[in-house]
Design a protein around this motif. Structure first.
Motif, short mmCIF file in Angstrom:
data_model
loop_
_atom_site.label_atom_id
_atom_site.label_comp_id
_atom_site.label_asym_id
_atom_site.label_seq_id
_atom_site.Cartn_x
_atom_site.Cartn_y
_atom_site.Cartn_z
N THR A 127 0.84 -1.21 0.00
CA THR A 127 0.00 0.00 0.00
C THR A 127 0.87 1.25 0.00
N TRP A 128 1.82 1.31 0.95
CA TRP A 128 2.64 2.53 1.07
C TRP A 128 3.66 2.63 -0.04
N LEU A 168 3.12 1.62 -3.12
CA LEU A 168 2.39 2.14 -4.29
C LEU A 168 2.05 3.61 -4.13
N GLU A 169 1.75 4.01 -2.87
CA GLU A 169 1.49 5.44 -2.61
C GLU A 169 2.68 6.28 -3.04
N PHE A 226 5.20 5.28 -5.01
CA PHE A 226 5.50 5.04 -6.43
C PHE A 226 4.68 5.98 -7.31
N LEU A 227 3.42 6.17 -6.94
CA LEU A 227 2.53 6.96 -7.78
C LEU A 227 2.55 8.45 -7.47
N GLU A 234 1.15 11.49 -9.82
CA GLU A 234 -0.12 12.15 -9.47
C GLU A 234 0.05 13.64 -9.24
N ILE A 290 4.00 10.14 3.25
CA ILE A 290 2.77 10.06 4.05
C ILE A 290 3.16 9.53 5.42
N VAL A 291 2.65 10.14 6.46
CA VAL A 291 2.88 9.59 7.81
C VAL A 291 1.51 9.34 8.44
N ILE A 292 1.21 8.08 8.70
CA ILE A 292 -0.01 7.74 9.42
C ILE A 292 0.43 7.54 10.87
N PRO A 293 0.00 8.42 11.78
CA PRO A 293 0.43 8.27 13.17
C PRO A 293 0.21 6.84 13.67
N GLY A 294 1.25 6.29 14.25
CA GLY A 294 1.17 4.91 14.75
C GLY A 294 1.81 3.94 13.78
N LEU A 295 1.82 4.30 12.50
CA LEU A 295 2.44 3.42 11.50
C LEU A 295 3.60 4.16 10.86
N GLY A 296 4.13 5.15 11.61
CA GLY A 296 5.13 6.09 11.10
C GLY A 296 6.25 5.49 10.28
#
Lengths: 183, 188
Positions: free
Chosen positions: A7-8, A10-11, A13-14, A18, A116-122
């Motif tokens: 997921t991350w 590809l985020e 990569f694109l 985008e 992208i930083v998702i808090p907790g999954l930093g």
């Protein structure tokens, strides 16, 4: 322990594909490098790759508050104008300019890429995103440069020059919109 | 012909990847105003229920709930807790969050995560006669925090008779920007 996350990845990569200013610059640089492939093609690509990583590092540790989008678009405009002019790569200043532009473009693309930083999954999101963005940026430039390399002698190089004019028009168009929005 | 086929294949490789969209997630929030004996605002209690997809990612990350809670709060400090409190448009300084809790909840058949934390103000404030705004933004452009309804703004006994909350949805908000305008107007 870091784990690979598609997921991350590809985020990241694109991300360059985008973001309009990134995409315009990637296409502009790829076309220019393909057009001038006779002059140190691999060296220029490698310089670009190193500059991207440098940009990422500086953005992460010492973020600079520049108007990145504006710089990216001006760079794209300048690079595409060089494509339109189809300068002789034997000229000394052209030999100097192309590696310099490869470095500047790579550095700015890296500098303008914030993971992208998702808090907790930093850490997971951060490193997977960066890996994806690096591969995305490299593959886009290499892919476009290879396509341009195949096209550079077709119809005496007119196709690449037309492509260059489209890119310069797109950059000018987005720059105008950006400046109108800014006012 | 071979050259054209190769070119088409390369172009399609570039553009096929564009179909994939940027990752977003939603949080449903509840805010509770807290006051001291002098009827000053001292803190805002937050309850965030994460959406199903991101809750699933966090639960599958292999971390314990406590480790996850600590990780979330460590990352949120750098992101200003996605929250800006404003009094008449002027930003209110907040202290670091020390009181927080993460729990697993069930809504219907969904396993979700609920984060509760207390956002303490640097110094207590009189909000009487002023307008307090709660603005949630994510610099990473991934999270959107919604209240949906004024029932999710709990004024508490002190401010219940003085203040009125209002939530206005922002049309066409960009990812990471505040999706709602949350205002609490208080009388003298």
């Amino acid at each position: 322990m870091l784990e690979f996350s598609l997921t991350w990845f590809l985020e990241g990569f694109l991300h360059p594909l985008e973001t309009p200013s990134h995409l315009i610059l990637l296409v502009a640089l790829g076309v220019l490098l393909g057009q001038h492939a006779s002059a140190h093609f691999i060296r220029n690509i490698l310089l670009f790759c190193v500059a991207v990583i440098t940009g990422f590092t500086i953005n992460n540790y010492f973020p600079l508050r520049w108007n990145n989008e504006l710089i990216l678009l001006f760079l794209a405009l300048f690079v595409s104008l060089l494509t339109i002019l189809r300068l002789n790569y034997r000229l000394l200043w052209v030999q100097f300019m192309i590696p310099l532009l490869s470095i500047a473009c790579g550095f700015m693309l890296g500098l303008d890429s914030s993971p992208i930083v998702i808090p907790g999954l930093g850490a997971d999101t951060f490193y997977n995103w960066l890996l994806g963005a690096t591969i995305g940026i490299y593959s886009a430039v290499i892919l476009i440069a290879v396509i341009s390399l195949l096209l550079r002698d077709l119809f005496q190089g007119i196709i690449l020059r037309v492509l260059g004019s489209w890119i310069s028009t797109s950059s000018l168009f987005v720059l105008t919109l950006l400046m109108v929005k800014g006012n | 012909m071979k050259k054209i086929t190769l070119l088409l294949a390369l172009w399609s490789l570039l553009f096929a990847s564009l179909a994939y969209a940027h990752f977003h997630y939603n949080i449903t929030a509840t805010a509770t105003l807290q006051a001291n004996n002098k009827k000053q605002l001292t803190a805002v209690g937050m309850e965030w229920v994460y959406g199903q997809e991101v809750s699933g990612m966090m639960l599958k990350s292999g971390q314990s709930i406590n480790a996850l809670a600590n990780g979330i709060m460590t990352d949120l400090v750098k992101l200003d807790y996605f929250t800006q409190l404003e009094l008449n448009g002027k930003r209110i300084a907040i202290k670091q969050v020390t009181d927080y809790k993460l729990v697993k909840i069930k809504q219907g058949n969904q396993n979700l995560l609920k984060l509760s934390f207390l956002l303490p103000l640097q110094s207590p404030l009189f909000i009487q006669g002023n307008t307090l705004a709660i603005v949630h933004t994510d610099p990473g452009a991934s999270a959107s925090i919604f209240y949906h309804h004024t029932n999710n703004i709990i004024l508490g006994n002190t401010f219940k008779s003085l203040c009125q909350s209002n939530i206005q949805a922002i049309k066409g908000f960009e990812a990471g920007e505040a999706p709602e305008l949350v205002r609490i107007s208080c009388n003298q």
